[in-house]
Motif scaffolding. Structure first.
Motif, PDB file in Angstrom:
ATOM      1  N   ASP A 475      40.709  58.022  83.263  1.00  0.00           N
ATOM      2  CA  ASP A 475      39.396  57.402  83.120  1.00  0.00           C
ATOM      3  C   ASP A 475      38.775  57.132  84.485  1.00  0.00           C
ATOM      4  O   ASP A 475      37.895  56.292  84.634  1.00  0.00           O
ATOM      5  CB  ASP A 475      39.513  56.104  82.305  1.00  0.00           C
ATOM      6  CG  ASP A 475      40.421  55.085  82.979  1.00  0.00           C
ATOM      7  OD1 ASP A 475      40.519  53.953  82.472  1.00  0.00           O
ATOM      8  OD2 ASP A 475      41.043  55.421  84.009  1.00  0.00           O
ATOM      9  N   ALA A 477      36.329  57.677  87.233  1.00  0.00           N
ATOM     10  CA  ALA A 477      35.009  58.303  87.314  1.00  0.00           C
ATOM     11  C   ALA A 477      34.541  58.354  88.754  1.00  0.00           C
ATOM     12  O   ALA A 477      34.711  57.390  89.500  1.00  0.00           O
ATOM     13  CB  ALA A 477      34.028  57.474  86.487  1.00  0.00           C
ATOM     14  N   GLU A 481      27.911  60.141  85.474  1.00  0.00           N
ATOM     15  CA  GLU A 481      28.110  60.852  84.199  1.00  0.00           C
ATOM     16  C   GLU A 481      29.537  60.714  83.688  1.00  0.00           C
ATOM     17  O   GLU A 481      29.806  60.963  82.529  1.00  0.00           O
ATOM     18  CB  GLU A 481      27.808  62.350  84.356  1.00  0.00           C
ATOM     19  CG  GLU A 481      26.341  62.694  84.525  1.00  0.00           C
ATOM     20  CD  GLU A 481      25.813  62.441  85.946  1.00  0.00           C
ATOM     21  OE1 GLU A 481      24.604  62.518  86.144  1.00  0.00           O
ATOM     22  OE2 GLU A 481      26.647  62.161  86.847  1.00  0.00           O
ATOM     23  N   GLU A 482      30.444  60.356  84.594  1.00  0.00           N
ATOM     24  CA  GLU A 482      31.850  60.262  84.174  1.00  0.00           C
ATOM     25  C   GLU A 482      32.238  58.857  83.725  1.00  0.00           C
ATOM     26  O   GLU A 482      33.325  58.655  83.192  1.00  0.00           O
ATOM     27  CB  GLU A 482      32.764  60.688  85.335  1.00  0.00           C
ATOM     28  CG  GLU A 482      32.682  62.179  85.647  1.00  0.00           C
ATOM     29  CD  GLU A 482      33.527  62.560  86.859  1.00  0.00           C
ATOM     30  OE1 GLU A 482      34.179  61.660  87.444  1.00  0.00           O
ATOM     31  OE2 GLU A 482      33.532  63.746  87.210  1.00  0.00           O
ATOM     32  N   GLU A 483      31.323  57.889  83.932  1.00  0.00           N
ATOM     33  CA  GLU A 483      31.674  56.511  83.581  1.00  0.00           C
ATOM     34  C   GLU A 483      31.944  56.380  82.094  1.00  0.00           C
ATOM     35  O   GLU A 483      31.179  56.844  81.265  1.00  0.00           O
ATOM     36  CB  GLU A 483      30.544  55.556  83.971  1.00  0.00           C
ATOM     37  CG  GLU A 483      30.325  55.404  85.458  1.00  0.00           C
ATOM     38  CD  GLU A 483      31.470  54.701  86.153  1.00  0.00           C
ATOM     39  OE1 GLU A 483      32.235  53.972  85.473  1.00  0.00           O
ATOM     40  OE2 GLU A 483      31.610  54.864  87.371  1.00  0.00           O
ATOM     41  N   LYS A 485      34.100  57.790  80.357  1.00  0.00           N
ATOM     42  CA  LYS A 485      34.583  59.012  79.705  1.00  0.00           C
ATOM     43  C   LYS A 485      36.044  59.257  80.085  1.00  0.00           C
ATOM     44  O   LYS A 485      36.582  58.625  80.998  1.00  0.00           O
ATOM     45  CB  LYS A 485      33.773  60.222  80.200  1.00  0.00           C
ATOM     46  CG  LYS A 485      32.295  60.115  80.006  1.00  0.00           C
ATOM     47  CD  LYS A 485      31.898  60.614  78.658  1.00  0.00           C
ATOM     48  CE  LYS A 485      30.396  60.545  78.526  1.00  0.00           C
ATOM     49  NZ  LYS A 485      29.979  60.769  77.169  1.00  0.00           N
ATOM     50  N   VAL A 487      38.172  61.934  81.877  1.00  0.00           N
ATOM     51  CA  VAL A 487      37.894  63.076  82.741  1.00  0.00           C
ATOM     52  C   VAL A 487      39.096  64.009  82.741  1.00  0.00           C
ATOM     53  O   VAL A 487      40.216  63.598  83.055  1.00  0.00           O
ATOM     54  CB  VAL A 487      37.598  62.587  84.177  1.00  0.00           C
ATOM     55  CG1 VAL A 487      37.365  63.768  85.097  1.00  0.00           C
ATOM     56  CG2 VAL A 487      36.389  61.658  84.160  1.00  0.00           C
ATOM     57  N   ARG A 489      40.906  67.084  84.423  1.00  0.00           N
ATOM     58  CA  ARG A 489      40.910  67.863  85.668  1.00  0.00           C
ATOM     59  C   ARG A 489      41.778  69.092  85.480  1.00  0.00           C
ATOM     60  O   ARG A 489      42.923  68.990  85.056  1.00  0.00           O
ATOM     61  CB  ARG A 489      41.495  67.031  86.808  1.00  0.00           C
ATOM     62  CG  ARG A 489      40.510  66.043  87.400  1.00  0.00           C
ATOM     63  CD  ARG A 489      41.158  65.246  88.503  1.00  0.00           C
ATOM     64  NE  ARG A 489      41.262  65.993  89.739  1.00  0.00           N
ATOM     65  CZ  ARG A 489      42.371  66.107  90.459  1.00  0.00           C
ATOM     66  NH1 ARG A 489      43.474  65.530  90.082  1.00  0.00           N
ATOM     67  NH2 ARG A 489      42.378  66.793  91.573  1.00  0.00           N
ATOM     68  N   ARG A 500      36.171  69.065  87.010  1.00  0.00           N
ATOM     69  CA  ARG A 500      36.323  67.786  86.327  1.00  0.00           C
ATOM     70  C   ARG A 500      35.358  67.834  85.153  1.00  0.00           C
ATOM     71  O   ARG A 500      34.160  67.975  85.341  1.00  0.00           O
ATOM     72  CB  ARG A 500      35.944  66.641  87.252  1.00  0.00           C
ATOM     73  CG  ARG A 500      36.779  66.559  88.521  1.00  0.00           C
ATOM     74  CD  ARG A 500      36.189  65.530  89.456  1.00  0.00           C
ATOM     75  NE  ARG A 500      36.097  64.231  88.817  1.00  0.00           N
ATOM     76  CZ  ARG A 500      37.030  63.285  88.900  1.00  0.00           C
ATOM     77  NH1 ARG A 500      38.119  63.505  89.617  1.00  0.00           N
ATOM     78  NH2 ARG A 500      36.884  62.133  88.298  1.00  0.00           N
ATOM     79  N   PRO A 502      34.046  65.684  82.020  1.00  0.00           N
ATOM     80  CA  PRO A 502      34.075  64.401  81.301  1.00  0.00           C
ATOM     81  C   PRO A 502      33.881  64.639  79.803  1.00  0.00           C
ATOM     82  O   PRO A 502      32.976  65.361  79.400  1.00  0.00           O
ATOM     83  CB  PRO A 502      32.881  63.646  81.884  1.00  0.00           C
ATOM     84  CG  PRO A 502      31.979  64.683  82.466  1.00  0.00           C
ATOM     85  CD  PRO A 502      32.765  65.935  82.691  1.00  0.00           C
ATOM     86  N   ASP A 504      34.494  62.777  75.603  1.00  0.00           N
ATOM     87  CA  ASP A 504      34.711  61.536  74.851  1.00  0.00           C
ATOM     88  C   ASP A 504      36.076  61.545  74.192  1.00  0.00           C
ATOM     89  O   ASP A 504      36.658  60.503  73.925  1.00  0.00           O
ATOM     90  CB  ASP A 504      33.669  61.408  73.728  1.00  0.00           C
ATOM     91  CG  ASP A 504      32.267  61.413  74.262  1.00  0.00           C
ATOM     92  OD1 ASP A 504      31.458  62.219  73.791  1.00  0.00           O
ATOM     93  OD2 ASP A 504      31.999  60.628  75.183  1.00  0.00           O
TER      94      ASP A 504
END
Lengths: 668, 166, 300
Positions: A475, A477, A481-483, A485, A487, A489, A500, A502, A504
């Protein structure tokens, strides 16, 4: 020397030595000509020759001609392993009216040419093994196989698609089948799926008719919530003890009306529902799913208040109009006799928690594929909706291939079905949610009929494919946009960059593994397992459904990861091979049994306690032991223990082995 | 190095492999083309429990430098318990052979399962090197018994037999 | 059990605080640590890239010395606090056991120095010893200043738990976290606990190294940490000593204390700042400590 060791009944033995080239498999390493010349120098050898493929028709005819012409009366074939072709050559001898036990093989392929680099060393070793066989065969006697009748009933262990299909096939052939399943219902993993690849057939729609057929079939005795506790006997004559666990419900009275479940004091589920893979909870009294077969309730003794503490008003009993609930029900042991056993015990999924960098169990919206199967199933815990833990639909979903598979740290093998089911789930998730779907794969494995075309279809549906093994899911970020979510990799190897993504929700495509208790189970049936724990087939290419234990067959994923069509095919094959056994009506026992030479037995009784099959009994009048040839399995333990040498084993007498030792070491 | 040094002593080892596990594993090693030292010659028996100690003695007497026995892992014997019997007989025999002056490393018992082709390769290679280091087996006449830890001095043993037997 | 302490070069110089706090804390726990006599530098990660063979030889010498010092006892338990030394020694231990040709060469080298290595060494990290060798409540029993309310991020660095260590999970290790919980502190779980801090890059390719350290510091700050604890002298140095420069480059004021986990332990045990090397800090932990003590950090 006793009568057991009398050489050839026709006077001086005439041994034929046939050395096989096996193409270049043997001839490429072993100087076949030299071994033939060597064989000619051995005592009692009347014919020594070579041929490219001894097991072929011309090869066999060579032997048969020499037998018929009276040039040889004992045959040594130096070629592959006896486990490969001993039966072939014995049959060839029988066809020439010769006794098939006047035959010995020297294994100069698996044990020599395939494993030795130096040609001279290989040739010397081959000579030694040939000399061993030649010295030994002088002492072979003609033997007859005994026939034992075969019980025509069969046992199928495991009620998944493989077990179901095997049971139906045998039952349709007119045989009585016992189908034993450890869960309260049959159906296995297939009952949990929504759609099957590549046709996107509804899984329940194709499975439930088969489940009903099992229930209705007059030849099938269905025992669910039961396990095989013990197997004794041998091929064609197995005595099996089946442990029937108590459901606390009388199976013949229950009609599956659900009234008891509704009436339970627990109005909400209290323990993880096994059928929904822990995504929901169930009550102590439950029916696994609406199409469960048999459609009978079951009470879980670990969580039922009445069973654990004897303190319940028992509204279930009141609600049941059939009076089917019985808290006094006990475990029952059923004893049955069968001729053949088919193991179809299936698999379990890889525990994704073992790979900590994927965050399973740590972050809320990371699911295994099996959990998602239940979600997309209309009868599942979310009625077919793909939802995050907060009840919303995901906007971006990542599907991670090869979780636990193709990984030297967990399982090195490929689980065969995951690419296909990952594609299937990608399609279903996109259909239900409209989310952006990303599949992270290493290779796309689509070997079956219609499989590659299915992949093409997904490519056209705008599913994103990233070729790279996922390194990490977290998680953390780095951009807005990655907050909030997850992620993912991974190195996108086709693009050459670390990406990366992101999302749900993450779906971990877990691989297949053998069940945890496979070591105990295999001992019950006396079969082996491979390194990974899959039941071991007799030969990976040519005998994939039989085992080294005659009469025990394998079907489905318990033998190795495979998809539904292959499970069904293998189940049919196992049923066919079981029918071969049953329809023939008898088994011919290898005559390598022990026997007592009465004149040498002093009645010391050392042998009595040694036989695990109880084949040795003592005759008090004559004061000697005797061996029951039908019970004797031919291990030879008693023979080794006998102080006077009275006990001998056909095909493995002391004298035969001693001659073999002499042959193997004193010539070369 | 002289030419004599270059020509190594090649030990000759007789092996008794049980049909269900070790022999099958050796076949598997062959199918997988695992190469190993050619010094071990296999005799197939149905179960390691069939192994009579006299087979081992015969092998040594006929000129073997070592004997290898292969059976199923404990608990996995195709015939239930034959391998346990083999283990007991082997343990006793090894001590007896040791007293006779045959080094412990010349006789070896291994449990090898049907899927362990790699173990067959490893054990054969290891044992070949071990026996190579020991050199050829030289069976000595009884009067030249070398005293070992567990052995009884010859004179004493003779005295016991002649004086004490009843 | 007695332990042989291998400090490594850093703990005698820039990482002095690590040694001071380690020895003080182990002493308080009654776990004897005796420094390895005549130990030599392990070569850390740098030497491995120059000459693997020589790097292995350096480690092997330390093993041989440890065996000699250990004497008759079964295995020499070598406690190695510095993560780079731990990695190098562990790698050597593994390779020497698994590669006979390498082993033969190293054995000859050792012989030339009158030494012998007999495979009787275990390479241990203090975290491993504290969690796996001590009785479960021994640490809790010594806590005089519980760290209630203190939010701590445990940073393991990239070399400690992979690839050779087996005392903790290689991606989500927990040993340091467990210790912080025993001290009463609140562990802030974060996914970067084994992400590289930049290592020696802060000296060679500074912008890359500083960026890697910044990522860690920013995330720790974002998750509300009061304090970061580490187990490696280079990680501690990178994370603590460049904070003002990092703040300048990224326009993001970062001011977060970074201390060794042994210093945090000693503080919770009520031991003096002096003895724990807590006077050697760039970013003072006193405000963080005050938070745990209800606003009154007592300087000891």
């Amino acid at each position: 020397m006793s009568t057991a060791n009398t050489p050839s009944p026709n006077g001086k033995p005439k041994i034929g030595v046939y050395v096989c080239h096996c193409g270049i498999n043997i001839a490429g390493r072993v100087d076949v000509q030299a071994t033939v010349e060597f064989a000619k120098t051995l005592p009692n050898v009347t014919v020594a020759t070579e041929y490219k493929f001894m097991c072929s028709d011309p090869g066999q005819e060579m032997i048969q001609k020499d037998l018929k012409d009276g040039l040889v009366d004992r045959v040594v074939v130096a070629s592959c392993s006896p486990l490969m072709h001993e039966a072939t050559f014995r049959r060839a001898m029988m066809a020439a009216d010769a006794n098939p036990f006047l035959f010995q093989m020297a294994n100069i392929r698996e044990h020599v040419s395939w494993v030795t680099l130096d040609k001279d060393a290989a040739t010397e070793k081959a000579k030694a093994l040939i000399a061993a066989a030649v010295k030994r065969i002088v002492l072979h006697r003609p033997l007859e196989k005994t026939r034992v009748p075969v019980n025509s009933d069969a046992l199928v262990v495991g009620g998944g698609i493989a077990g179901i299909h095997a049971a139906l096939t045998l039952a349709d052939a007119g045989r009585k089948v016992y189908l034993v399943e450890r869960e309260p219902t049959i159906g296995g993993h297939m009952a949990k799926f929504d759609k099957t690849f590549p046709t996107l057939d509804c899984s329940a729609c194709i499975l439930t008719p088969k489940m009903s057929a099992v229930r209705a079939h007059p030849n099938i005795t269905l025992w669910t919530y039961s396990e095989v506790a013990e197997v004794e006997g041998f091929v064609g004559n197995f005595q099996v003890k089946v442990k029937r666990k108590p459901r606390y419900i009388k199976e013949d009275l229950c009609v599956g009306c659900y009234e008891c479940v509704e009436a339970c004091v627990f109005k909400k589920g209290i323990v993880k529902d096994e059928f929904n893979v822990g995504l929901s909870k169930r009550r102590p009294i439950y029916i696994p799913f609406p199409q469960a077969t048999p459609l009978v309730a079951v009470i879980d003794p670990e969580t039922c208040v009445q069973i654990k503490r004897n303190k319940c008003k028992k509204p279930c009993v009141d609600a049941c109009e059939r009076d089917a609930i019985d808290f006094d029900q006990k475990e029952e042991i059923k004893e049955i006799d069968v001729g053949a056993i088919i193991l179809a015990t299936g698999f379990k999924t890889f525990d994704a928690g073992r790979i900590s960098r994927y965050g399973y169990g740590k972050y809320p919206n990371i699911f295994t594929s099996l959990e998602v199967e239940r979600m997309v199933n209309a009868a599942g815990p979310t009625t077919g909706e793909v939802l995050l833990k907060n009840g919303e639909k995901p906007k971006a979903v990542g599907i991670v291939h090869c979780v636990g598979s193709r990984d030297c740290k967990t399982n090195a093998y490929c689980s065969r079905v995951c690419c296909m089911y990952s594609l299937k789930l990608a399609h279903l998730i996109k259909e239900r949610t409209g989310a952006e779907v990303y599949n992270f794969y290493i290779d796309m494995r689509t070997p079956g009929k219609g499989y590659e075309e299915f992949y093409e279809k997904l490519l056209k549906e705008n599913v994103h494919f990233i070729r790279g093994r996922v390194a990490e899911i977290s998680d953390w970020a780095t951009i807005p946009e990655e907050e909030g979510k997850l992620v993912i990799r991974a190195e996108d190897t086709l693009v050459g960059a670390v990406r990366r993504i992101p999302v749900d929700m993450v779906v971990l495509s877990v691989g297949m593994e053998p069940h945890e208790d496979v070591d105990e189970v295999r001992r019950v049936f006396n079969v082996s397992c491979s390194h990974e724990g899959w039941f071991l087939e007799r030969h990976p290419k040519l005998a994939p459904v039989s085992t080294f234990t005659d009469g025990v067959f394998l079907a489905g994923a318990c033998q190795g990861p495979k998809d539904i069509p292959d499970c069904v095919a293998q189940a049919g094959a196992a049923a066919a091979e079981a029918l071969v056994l049953i329809d023939r009506g008898y088994v011919e026992l290898e005559p390598n049994t022990a026997y007592v030479q009465e004149e040498f037995c002093s009645g010391c009784k050392i042998c009595l306690g040694l036989c695990p099959y109880g084949a040795i009994s003592f005759n008090d009048e004559k004061n000697i032991s005797s061996v029951n040839g039908a019970l004797c399995k031919g291990c030879g333990t008693c023979v080794a223990a006998c102080p006077s040498g009275a006990l001998q084993q056909n095909l493995f007498t002391d004298e035969q082995i001693l001659q073999e030792i002499e042959g193997v070491i004193s010539y070369v | 190095m002289s030419d004599d040094d270059k020509k190594q002593f090649e030990p000759r080892i007789v092996a008794f492999f049980c049909n269900w596990c070790t022999y099958t594993a050796a076949d598997l090693a062959g199918t997988a083309r695992m190469t190993y030292s050619p010094n071990v010659r296999v005799i197939r028996i149905m179960c390691s429990g069939r192994l009579d100690p006299q087979f081992i003695l015969k092998a040594f007497r006929e000129g073997a430098d070592g004997v290898l026995i292969g059976g199923c892992h404990p608990g996995d014997c195709h015939y239930q318990e034959g391998n346990y019997k083999a283990l007991r007989r082997f343990t006793l025999l090894k001590r007896f052979l040791n007293m006779m002056g045959i080094e412990k490393e010349r006789i070896r018992l291994e449990w090898i399962a049907a899927s362990e082709g790699d173990k067959v390769q490893k054990v054969i290679n290891e044992m070949t090197e071990q026996v190579r280091k020991l050199g050829p087996l030289k069976l000595e006449p009884v009067s030249q018994l070398r005293p070992e830890e567990n052995s009884v001095p010859l004179a004493e043993a003779v005295a016991v037999i002649e004086g004490g037997a009843s | 059990m007695s332990y042989i302490y291998y400090p490594g070069c850093s703990l005698k110089s820039t990482g002095r605080a690590y040694e001071e706090s380690l020895l003080t804390v182990f002493d308080a726990l009654d776990v004897p640590l005796k420094e390895l006599e005549d130990w030599n530098c392990c070569g850390a990660t740098a030497y491995m890239s120059i000459s693997e063979l020589k790097a292995f030889a350096l480690s092997a010498r330390n093993f041989a010395l440890a065996e000699r010092q250990n004497g008759e006892e079964d295995y020499a338990e070598m406690v190695v606090p510095c993560a780079a030394c731990y990695l190098g020694l562990n790698k050597a231990h593994r390779y020497l056991a698994e590669h006979p040709e390498l082993r033969e060469t190293i054995d000859r080298a050792l012989e030339a120095g009158g030494l012998k290595y007999n495979d009787r060494v275990h390479v241990r990290h203090p975290l491993d010893v504290l969690i796996n060798d001590l009785a479960p409540d021994k640490i809790k029993a010594l806590v005089k200043r519980p760290l209630e309310g203190l939010k701590v991020a445990c940073y393991y660095g990239c070399q400690l738990v992979r690839p050779y260590a087996d005392f903790d999970d290689q991606h989500d290790p927990q040993t340091m976290d467990k210790i912080v919980k025993m001290l009463g502190g609140e562990v802030v779980d974060w996914p970067l606990k084994t992400r590289c801090c930049g290592g020696s890059l802060t000296g060679i390719v500074q912008d890359v190294g500083l960026r890697l350290s910044y990522i860690l510091l920013a995330e720790a700050r974002k998750r509300g940490c009061d304090l970061i604890v580490t187990a490696c002298p280079l990680c501690q140095f990178n994370l603590e000593c460049y904070q003002s420069r990092i703040s300048g480059i990224y326009g993001h004021k970062i001011n977060i204390p970074v201390i060794y986990f042994t210093q945090l332990m000693g503080h919770a045990f009520g031991l003096s700042d002096e003895k724990l090397g807590l006077k050697r800090v760039f970013v003072s932990p006193s405000r963080a400590f005050s938070k745990a003590e209800g606003g009154q950090h007592v300087h000891g």
